[in-house]
Design an enzyme around this catalytic site. Structure first.
Site, short mmCIF file in Angstrom:
data_model
loop_
_atom_site.label_atom_id
_atom_site.label_comp_id
_atom_site.label_asym_id
_atom_site.label_seq_id
_atom_site.Cartn_x
_atom_site.Cartn_y
_atom_site.Cartn_z
N TYR A 9 -2.58 -3.10 -3.33
CA TYR A 9 -2.92 -4.38 -3.97
C TYR A 9 -2.61 -5.47 -2.98
O TYR A 9 -1.57 -5.43 -2.30
CB TYR A 9 -2.14 -4.56 -5.27
CG TYR A 9 -2.40 -3.41 -6.21
CD1 TYR A 9 -3.62 -3.33 -6.90
CD2 TYR A 9 -1.50 -2.38 -6.34
CE1 TYR A 9 -3.91 -2.23 -7.70
CE2 TYR A 9 -1.78 -1.27 -7.15
CZ TYR A 9 -2.98 -1.21 -7.82
OH TYR A 9 -3.27 -0.11 -8.60
N ARG A 10 -3.53 -6.43 -2.86
CA ARG A 10 -3.35 -7.46 -1.83
C ARG A 10 -3.91 -8.80 -2.28
O ARG A 10 -4.83 -8.87 -3.10
CB ARG A 10 -4.03 -7.01 -0.53
CG ARG A 10 -5.51 -6.74 -0.72
CD ARG A 10 -6.16 -5.98 0.43
NE ARG A 10 -7.57 -5.71 0.08
CZ ARG A 10 -7.99 -4.65 -0.59
NH1 ARG A 10 -7.14 -3.70 -0.96
NH2 ARG A 10 -9.27 -4.51 -0.90
N ARG A 69 0.95 -3.42 13.23
CA ARG A 69 1.93 -2.34 13.40
C ARG A 69 1.22 -1.02 13.07
O ARG A 69 1.07 -0.62 11.91
CB ARG A 69 3.13 -2.56 12.48
CG ARG A 69 4.25 -1.56 12.74
CD ARG A 69 5.53 -1.94 12.01
NE ARG A 69 6.66 -1.12 12.45
CZ ARG A 69 7.08 -0.01 11.81
NH1 ARG A 69 6.45 0.42 10.74
NH2 ARG A 69 8.12 0.66 12.27
N GLY A 112 -1.71 -7.09 17.47
CA GLY A 112 -0.33 -7.18 17.00
C GLY A 112 -0.06 -6.41 15.72
O GLY A 112 1.04 -6.48 15.17
N SER A 157 0.86 -1.18 0.00
CA SER A 157 0.00 0.00 0.00
C SER A 157 0.89 1.23 0.00
O SER A 157 2.02 1.19 0.50
CB SER A 157 -0.93 0.00 1.19
OG SER A 157 -0.20 0.16 2.37
N HIS A 190 -2.93 7.41 -3.88
CA HIS A 190 -2.93 6.21 -3.05
C HIS A 190 -3.11 4.99 -3.94
O HIS A 190 -3.81 5.04 -4.95
CB HIS A 190 -4.10 6.26 -2.06
CG HIS A 190 -4.60 4.90 -1.65
ND1 HIS A 190 -5.66 4.27 -2.29
CD2 HIS A 190 -4.17 4.04 -0.71
CE1 HIS A 190 -5.86 3.09 -1.74
NE2 HIS A 190 -4.98 2.92 -0.79
#
Lengths: 359, 359
Positions: free
Chosen positions: B166-167, B319, B317, B149, B163
């Site tokens: 892609y995932r 970040r 957890g 990202s 912006h």
């Protein structure tokens, strides 16, 4: 305090505003006469007195508190005055929003009153049931809500941001016409630089108000405040807390009303001495930047976690500018910012990560 | 590109970084060898090729895209470089966050890769089922997610924020060990001042990428983008859009991978000409203030509405600094700000309120 209402033969007739008691005329017409009549009627009868329409009494109270607080903060600012917007909501009710921008002391300060009614969708009723309210399942309900909310963001990084809000919420069961009402509210102090003296004074003031009504209130509501104003994704509280309560309906309504009212009118005593002793302290560019980073956290709490803001943004016909008036004028986000070890900025973070008792 | 790894007799031995192909070593050890071996093994067999572990291919792709984009943006900036943080997540996986702050052109720019795995709670599985995924009810599931990202906020109010992300997401049914995977992503452009030429170029670039894979993609994903990047409480889109897609699993995975990959590598072509022609345009203090107000809207979208941000902030957890790296360095909120009638600021708002077709 004075307003030009009519022209007569070219001459502007300035009528003394009937509501020098308010920042703008209340939403309910003839509010004061209606309350006076109801109180007269109930005089001497505690049971009747407890049942004087809470909607009217609450509206009167928050409108009076709004005036008192705006005037006190204008005095503290010494330069700017509040801009007053009286607005109506097509779904029912309206409000009075007072906002001061770019004063000598305050960067942005808002005091908002809203008196709204309408139909609460079934999803919102479900949410209230999940909080333990005894409400019918799978139905929408007529609701009524009156409240005052206030946020003040000073320029000076040594002067803390402050917030409070007090509200009365009432729903009517559409089948039985039974009404249920409850009170919620609280106040909290958000310093960028910690002066223990300020935190102690703020807490001591509200402890005194609480103790007058119930010695169990302060310890309970102090902890509730630390738990509520929690930026969970950061593991930080947003400030040094104060008091917070919601869904209060465990005693006669007029007792709870008196408590909410005392809290609202304690604001001057709680905040004025703090703003007066911090507003002109010297500060550096770096301290201003730290304040801006803390303002970023304030934005995170309000937009991600605050229940009132989320409820407002999801409510059809809500007045967005009144809801988001709580946001600071400016805010800042730096990637992976960490205060220097042993700095006063780090000391503040330690308190935000692990809240203290102040009184 | 060079890193000091060992000291030998007081002398710092600077080893040539093996990964001049990446900003930092990939999360998966020997990633490139593993992929090369799998591709060799599958050579000539389309079915086998389609099934080369998508987790590895996606990690390789996003790591390469990260390097290409960071280098191109450093060139465009001409002054600042990206700070590289490689981080691990104790629940599984990790990532590489690259952030550039206070450059000549960019106020703040971040390119984040994450390669994480763990257990998806039953509530998150339910949310995916409600979006139409064929997943088992009331169970948690092992998941794997790899994505890139990126958000770039330039200083100059004439230069738009951009912006993309892609995932690839994969879940494993704990009872059958069956795996399901899907692709999501998109990109969008957020100008404070509208240059039609820029919006057209941005859209035309991605339309070309889409058309290469399926002529139905662009119209579908363009509309999806307008619908997704919608600040519903304001009745405004956050910008002039681009493309957006999610839950893509309607064709062989290697075809979808090729599409996501082409989108990721189209970024330079889409954005570079725009930033180059806007980065040095003259602007006034008032125009800077308008940009800051629009940055405030960007914060509102990301914190209130963006599904990825909300998912991230609620993930144990996670970040936080990598998730919130998308926020601008500074933002502003003025009560009831309205652009002057007939101004270019008002023209932008008209487009945000009623999205246009650009190609």
């Amino acid at each position: 305090p004075a307003k030009s209402t009519e022209t007569s033969g070219g001459k502007v007739v300035v009528a003394q505003e009937p509501a020098a008691r308010f920042m703008a005329p209340p939403l309910t017409e003839d509010l004061e006469h209606k309350i006076a009549a109801a109180l007269r009627d109930a005089a001497g009868d505690p049971d009747k007195l407890a049942n004087v329409d809470m909607k009217l009494r609450m509206e009167d109270m928050v409108m009076r508190a709004q005036l008192a607080i705006c005037r006190a903060m204008e005095d503290a600012d010494g330069q700017a005055t509040f801009k007053v917007d009286r607005w109506l909501r097509k779904e029912g009710g309206g409000g009075v929003s007072c906002v001061l921008t770019d004063g000598a002391v305050f960067e942005k300060a808002g005091v908002n009153v809203s008196v709204v009614h309408g139909i609460l969708p079934a999803a919102a009723v479900r949410e209230m049931r999940s909080r333990g309210k005894d409400l019918p399942a799978d139905t929408s309900m007529p609701f009524f809500a009156t409240g005052i909310s206030c946020v003040m963001h000073p320029h000076n990084p040594m002067a803390p941001t402050v917030h409070f809000n007090y509200r009365y919420f009432e729903v009517t069961d559409p089948r039985t016409q039974q009404r249920q009402g409850w009170f919620g509210g609280g106040c909290d102090l958000t310093p960028s630089y910690l002066f223990e003296e300020d935190a102690k004074h703020f807490h001591a003031t509200y402890k005194q108000v609480c103790d007058k009504h119930d010695p169990a209130f302060y310890p309970h509501f102090k902890k509730w405040c630390d738990d509520y104003f929690n930026i969970t994704h950061r593991g930080e509280r947003r400030g040094v807390g104060g008091i917070f309560f919601d869904d209060l309906d465990d005693r006669p309504r007029d007792k709870l009303f008196a408590f909410a009212s005392d809290c609202a009118f304690a604001f001057e005593e709680a905040y004025l001495p703090i703003i007066m002793r911090r507003r002109n302290l010297p500060f550096t560019e770096e301290q201003k930047r730290w304040q801006q980073l803390r303002r970023g956290r304030y934005v995170e709490f309000n937009l991600v976690h605050d229940r009132g803001t989320k409820f407002g943004l999801a409510t059809p016909g809500a007045r967005i500018e009144s809801i988001l008036m709580s946001l600071p004028l400016t805010a800042r986000w730096e990637y992976c910012h960490e205060p220097a070890p042993g700095s006063v900025e780090e000391e503040l973070l330690a308190v935000l990560r692990s809240p203290k008792n102040w009184v």
